[in-house]
Enzyme design. Structure first.
Site, PDB file in Angstrom:
ATOM      1  N   GLU A 186       0.798  -1.225   0.000  1.00  0.00           N
ATOM      2  CA  GLU A 186       0.000   0.000   0.000  1.00  0.00           C
ATOM      3  C   GLU A 186       0.830   1.275   0.000  1.00  0.00           C
ATOM      4  O   GLU A 186       0.811   2.034   0.987  1.00  0.00           O
ATOM      5  CB  GLU A 186      -0.952   0.009   1.210  1.00  0.00           C
ATOM      6  CG  GLU A 186      -1.971  -1.089   1.177  1.00  0.00           C
ATOM      7  CD  GLU A 186      -2.995  -0.971   2.306  1.00  0.00           C
ATOM      8  OE1 GLU A 186      -2.984   0.032   3.049  1.00  0.00           O
ATOM      9  OE2 GLU A 186      -3.828  -1.883   2.435  1.00  0.00           O
ATOM     10  N   GLU A 374      -4.980  -8.543   1.129  1.00  0.00           N
ATOM     11  CA  GLU A 374      -5.593  -8.194   2.419  1.00  0.00           C
ATOM     12  C   GLU A 374      -7.064  -7.909   2.213  1.00  0.00           C
ATOM     13  O   GLU A 374      -7.446  -7.246   1.243  1.00  0.00           O
ATOM     14  CB  GLU A 374      -4.989  -6.912   3.031  1.00  0.00           C
ATOM     15  CG  GLU A 374      -3.634  -7.059   3.617  1.00  0.00           C
ATOM     16  CD  GLU A 374      -3.126  -5.749   4.225  1.00  0.00           C
ATOM     17  OE1 GLU A 374      -3.950  -4.914   4.674  1.00  0.00           O
ATOM     18  OE2 GLU A 374      -1.904  -5.574   4.243  1.00  0.00           O
TER      19      GLU A 374
HETATM   20  C1  FCB Z   1      -4.107  -1.977   5.742  1.00  0.00           C
HETATM   21  C2  FCB Z   1      -2.704  -2.290   6.180  1.00  0.00           C
HETATM   22  C3  FCB Z   1      -2.627  -3.352   7.238  1.00  0.00           C
HETATM   23  C4  FCB Z   1      -3.736  -3.210   8.251  1.00  0.00           C
HETATM   24  C5  FCB Z   1      -5.068  -3.078   7.573  1.00  0.00           C
HETATM   25  C6  FCB Z   1      -6.227  -2.983   8.518  1.00  0.00           C
HETATM   26  O1  FCB Z   1      -4.162  -0.714   5.174  1.00  0.00           O
HETATM   27  O2  FCB Z   1      -1.921  -2.697   5.083  1.00  0.00           O
HETATM   28  O3  FCB Z   1      -1.354  -3.305   7.805  1.00  0.00           O
HETATM   29  O4  FCB Z   1      -3.453  -2.175   9.088  1.00  0.00           O
HETATM   30  O5  FCB Z   1      -5.059  -1.958   6.741  1.00  0.00           O
END
Ligand code: FCB
Length: 476
Positions: A186, A374
């Site tokens: 990210e 994620e």
């Molecule tokens: C994302 C991050 C991860 C975590 C989630 C909830 O943006 O990559 O580390 O904090 O959010």
């Protein structure tokens, strides 16, 4: 062995899985895994040669994180990793996305790797190999060595070169134990939360610096792809970008333009150059004069567009964008959560957004296989008087979002994996320990791990999936 308690067992029976005729639509090599990041779980912040990162400095500055929380101890995974991997195996999880810490491996941000860190990560990856857990390793999940921030951080170009050097050395030291690598996690958060809003480390508030950081992060990714391939020709490499589902509040021209600006400054500025080879018109119009044009050097775009093997997508929410002239920010956009916003973060739960994001990336950006690196939700989980954590909300979240992945596959997206965020409750950055995203509850006072109902649900799902695959001879 984390068997569900009798009460959890009853609850679990009442929780439907994804139906078999939907699950079977996933490709046979589809990975069902979990995700974590070094600073959020490791702790041992001053042990065995680890140096300070921007997150140590930020979290130790009063007032910047909830309750003054920091990652000094976190889940103490640095010392408990064997038990954590055993628990993963007990839960049937064989696909694990983790990150390695730059400030542990290369504390000053340059030069030789810290041998103790290499020993640690080699043991961890060997431990995974012994247990049959496949790693997907992220090189940078936000923990920039503080000395590099002191020298200018991501807004300066040399940081991208430093990252490539760190990536080469790390893959050189660990590459025999992991085939799948992610350069950056990210970069939107690193650039815009780190240097524009200041909500994340290093906490600077400078729009131009954020834009420069964005380009240098993109460049860092491209430079790293090249050196990873040189070090490890068989590596599969990609980047994990957050892709948010942004919708205009109304169909007025103003709101449409606002949504386009927000999309340009959150999604496109990272997806365009990596997958399409250049910043789009929308991005250049918005960010060009504020600093983007000035930092792009000849050849950069070719470096950034280096071919990758998969596209990592982190997805959390749908955001509604509204034009707002009074907004002091450079985008003139007011962001509102889309309804219903029911997680403890106030994020929306709209599984169709994940389908939309997967379809958009497939149609507009790349035909590469997609990995959802994620996706997950925080809820106010608690240990009940029976000693259980009955996180029905998370079970229904995971079921909804995984079903949305199946829908994307039905619609033609080439999705090859889903890594739930997160395996353990952990240090949730500026929000500290109050936001729990784990499938496994962590009692921070004792460091006891308690699998939540969602972990048992996921284990059942993985085993249902395995039993679908066995008859066709697919092992994993
Ligand atoms: C994302 C991050 C991860 C975590 C989630 C909830 O943006 O990559 O580390 O904090 O959010």
């Amino acid at each position: 062995m984390p068997n569900p308690s009798p009460r959890q067992q009853t609850r679990l029976h009442a929780q439907p899985s994804i139906s078999a005729d939907r699950l079977v639509l996933l490709p046979s090599d589809f990975r069902l895994g979990v995700s974590t990041a070094a600073y959020q779980i490791e702790g041992a912040a001053r042990e065995e040669g680890r140096g300070p990162s921007i997150w140590d400095s930020f979290a130790h500055t009063p007032g910047l994180t909830a309750n003054g929380d920091h990652g000094d101890v976190a889940c103490d995974h640095y010392h408990r990793w064997r038990d954590d991997l055993d628990l993963m195996v007990d839960l049937g999880i064989r696909e694990y996305r983790l990150s390695v810490s730059w400030s542990r491996l290369q504390p000053s941000g340059q030069g030789e790797l810290n041998p103790e860190a290499v020993v640690f990560y080699r043991a961890l990856l060997e431990g995974m190999r012994e247990r049959g857990i496949r790693p997907l390793v992220t090189l940078y999940h936000w923990d920039l060595p503080q000395p590099l921030e002191d020298a200018g951080g991501w807004p300066v170009r040399v940081t991208a070169e430093r990252f490539a050097d760190y990536a080469a050395r790390t893959v050189g030291a660990l590459g025999d134990l992991a085939e799948d690598w992610i350069t950056l996690n990210e970069p939107w958060c690193s650039a815009f939360l780190g240097y524009h809003t200041g909500a994340h480390a290093p906490g600077r508030r400078d729009w131009g610096a954020a834009i420069a950081a964005a380009h240098h992060l993109n460049l860092a990714h491209g430079l790293a792809v090249a050196v990873i391939r040189a070090e490890l020709p068989g590596a599969r490499v990609g980047i994990a970008n957050i892709v948010t589902d942004i919708r205009p509040r109304t169909d007025s021209l103003d709101d449409l333009a606002a949504a386009e600006r927000l999309d340009a400054a959150s999604n496109r500025v990272f997806l365009d150059p990596v997958y399409l080879g250049d910043y789009s018109e929308q991005v250049r119009r918005l960010l060009g004069a504020d600093g983007l044009d000035a930092v792009i050097r000849p050849g950069d775009l070719d470096v950034i567009a280096a071919p990758t093997d998969f596209a990592g997508i982190n997805h959390y929410q749908r955001v509604i964008a509204r034009h707002d002239d009074d907004d002091a920010g450079p985008l003139r956009v007011r962001e509102e959560p889309a309804e219903p916003a029911t997680t403890s973060f106030g994020w929306s739960v709209i599984p169709a957004s994940l389908t939309a994001v997967l379809m958009r990336v497939s149609r507009e950006f790349t035909s590469l296989p997609l990995l959802i690196t994620e996706n997950g939700a925080s809820y106010h989980d608690y240990l009940d008087p029976d000693g259980d954590v009955v996180d029905l909300d998370r079970v229904s979240y995971l079921r909804g979002y995984l079903d949305a992945v199946v829908t994307a596959v039905e619609q033609g997206a080439d999705v090859r994996g889903y890594y739930a965020w997160s395996f353990l409750d952990n240090f949730e950055w500026a929000e500290g320990y109050g936001k729990r995203f784990g499938m496994v509850f962590v009692d921070y006072a004792t460091q006891r791990r308690i699998p939540k109902l969602s972990a048992h649900w996921y284990r059942r799902l993985i085993s249902e999936r395995m039993s679908q695959l066995e008859p066709i001879g697919v092992k994993r």
